[in-house]
Design an enzyme around this catalytic site. Structure first.
Site, short mmCIF file in Angstrom:
data_model
loop_
_atom_site.label_atom_id
_atom_site.label_comp_id
_atom_site.label_asym_id
_atom_site.label_seq_id
_atom_site.Cartn_x
_atom_site.Cartn_y
_atom_site.Cartn_z
N ASP A 112 0.82 -1.16 0.14
CA ASP A 112 0.07 -0.05 -0.02
C ASP A 112 0.93 1.12 0.06
O ASP A 112 1.40 1.68 -0.95
CB ASP A 112 -0.92 -0.13 1.17
CG ASP A 112 -1.92 0.78 1.33
OD1 ASP A 112 -2.58 1.30 0.21
OD2 ASP A 112 -2.38 1.30 2.52
N THR A 113 1.17 1.85 1.16
CA THR A 113 2.12 2.96 1.27
C THR A 113 3.67 2.49 0.79
O THR A 113 4.40 3.23 0.54
CB THR A 113 1.93 3.95 2.72
OG1 THR A 113 2.62 2.59 3.56
CG2 THR A 113 0.80 4.22 2.84
N GLY A 114 3.78 1.22 1.36
CA GLY A 114 5.21 0.71 1.09
C GLY A 114 6.05 0.70 2.36
O GLY A 114 7.06 0.03 2.27
N THR A 116 5.47 -0.84 5.42
CA THR A 116 5.70 -1.95 5.96
C THR A 116 6.73 -3.02 5.10
O THR A 116 7.68 -3.51 5.90
CB THR A 116 4.28 -2.67 6.17
OG1 THR A 116 3.50 -1.99 6.56
CG2 THR A 116 4.30 -4.19 6.62
N LEU A 117 6.59 -2.95 3.87
CA LEU A 117 7.59 -3.85 3.27
C LEU A 117 8.75 -3.29 3.16
O LEU A 117 9.74 -4.13 3.44
CB LEU A 117 6.99 -4.06 1.61
CG LEU A 117 7.47 -5.50 1.07
CD1 LEU A 117 7.14 -6.42 1.55
CD2 LEU A 117 7.10 -5.16 -0.55
N LYS A 140 -1.45 -1.75 -4.53
CA LYS A 140 -2.25 -0.52 -4.59
C LYS A 140 -1.34 0.84 -4.95
O LYS A 140 -0.84 1.30 -3.90
CB LYS A 140 -2.91 -0.15 -3.23
CG LYS A 140 -4.49 -0.62 -3.11
CD LYS A 140 -4.97 0.16 -2.03
CE LYS A 140 -5.74 -0.80 -1.26
NZ LYS A 140 -6.31 -0.25 0.16
N ASP A 168 -8.12 -8.34 6.07
CA ASP A 168 -9.26 -7.88 7.21
C ASP A 168 -9.75 -6.55 7.21
O ASP A 168 -9.07 -5.64 6.64
CB ASP A 168 -8.89 -8.31 8.45
CG ASP A 168 -7.84 -7.29 9.18
OD1 ASP A 168 -6.94 -7.07 8.29
OD2 ASP A 168 -8.10 -6.83 10.26
N ARG A 174 -11.45 -12.23 7.21
CA ARG A 174 -10.29 -12.84 6.50
C ARG A 174 -10.36 -14.22 5.94
O ARG A 174 -9.81 -14.60 4.97
CB ARG A 174 -9.24 -13.25 7.65
CG ARG A 174 -8.69 -11.85 8.41
CD ARG A 174 -7.21 -12.26 9.20
NE ARG A 174 -6.97 -11.42 10.04
CZ ARG A 174 -6.20 -10.43 9.79
NH1 ARG A 174 -5.76 -10.34 8.41
NH2 ARG A 174 -5.91 -9.49 10.84
#
Ligand code: IMP
Ligand code: MG
Length: 188
Positions: A112-114, A116-117, A140, A168, A174
């Site tokens: 998503d925003t990136g 976390t990864l 995304k 979730d 989930r």
């Protein structure tokens, strides 16, 4: 009857529309496993599953590899709406196995925003794997804040909140066998 088919499945309250049914997901996961194994060559494969969102995806993906794979899981603590990149993520469940010298496939549910990864990659890199490649079920790109792309992507989706197949909304949905958008105004 195909699995998770919108025409044969009654949608739970709050589910808006189905983006990918069970059959579409199964086909895509099989193709992803093929691309990843072709890319991997003869190296051993150490899968790192990010709980809880990528649990279902990882379970299906891992079983489609022709190679022997190791599977480990980690769980990052939730950072809510923190708006800066997490340089030192904390884990409520760290890795159990040693990944030093291994070829790691980091599997997450959605890019998503990136944040976390990218923080997970920094964390894993400090454990000296021989390589890290990333695989996400969903991408995304419209929401990206950190300059990062995944090496393998299941589906690219528009900027909508999605649930099911591991993803979730407040721990709900989930276990749905499909990926769907939610109508947040209809959820209590
Ligand atoms: P990022 O750090 O913004 O890339 O966050 C990715 C994480 O946010 C994912 O692993 C999910 O836990 C969560 N997330 C982002 N978008 C969605 C969504 O549409 N549905 C469910 N969870 C999401
Ligand atoms: Mg997640």
């Amino acid at each position: 009857m195909s699995k998770g088919d919108p025409k044969t499945t009654q949608l739970p309250d709050g589910i808006d529309s189905i983006l990918f049914d069970g059959t579409a997901i199964e086909n895509r996961v099989r193709d992803l496993a093929k691309s990843i194994s072709e890319d991997w060559g003869s190296e051993g494969l150490a899968i790192v599953c990010v709980l809880t969102g990528s649990l279902v995806f990882t379970a299906d993906l891992a079983r489609k590899f022709p190679l022997q794979v190791e599977i480990d899981c980690l769980r990052m603590e939730s950072y809510g709406n923190q708006s800066i990149a997490i340089s030192d993520p904390r884990f409520s469940a760290p890795l159990k196995n040693n990944i030093e010298g291994k070829s790691v496939l980091l599997v997450d549910d959605i890019l998503d925003t990136g944040r976390t990864l990218s923080s997970l990659i920094s964390y894993l890199n400090r454990q000296n794997p021989s390589s890290i490649r990333t695989c996400v079920l969903l991408d995304k790109p419209a929401r990206r804040e950190v300059d990062i792309e995944a090496d393998f992507v299941g589906f690219t989706i528009p900027d909508k909140f999605v649930v099911g197949y591991g993803l979730d909304y407040a721990e709900r949905f989930r276990a749905l066998p499909y990926i769907a958008t939610v109508d947040l105004s209809k959820i209590q």
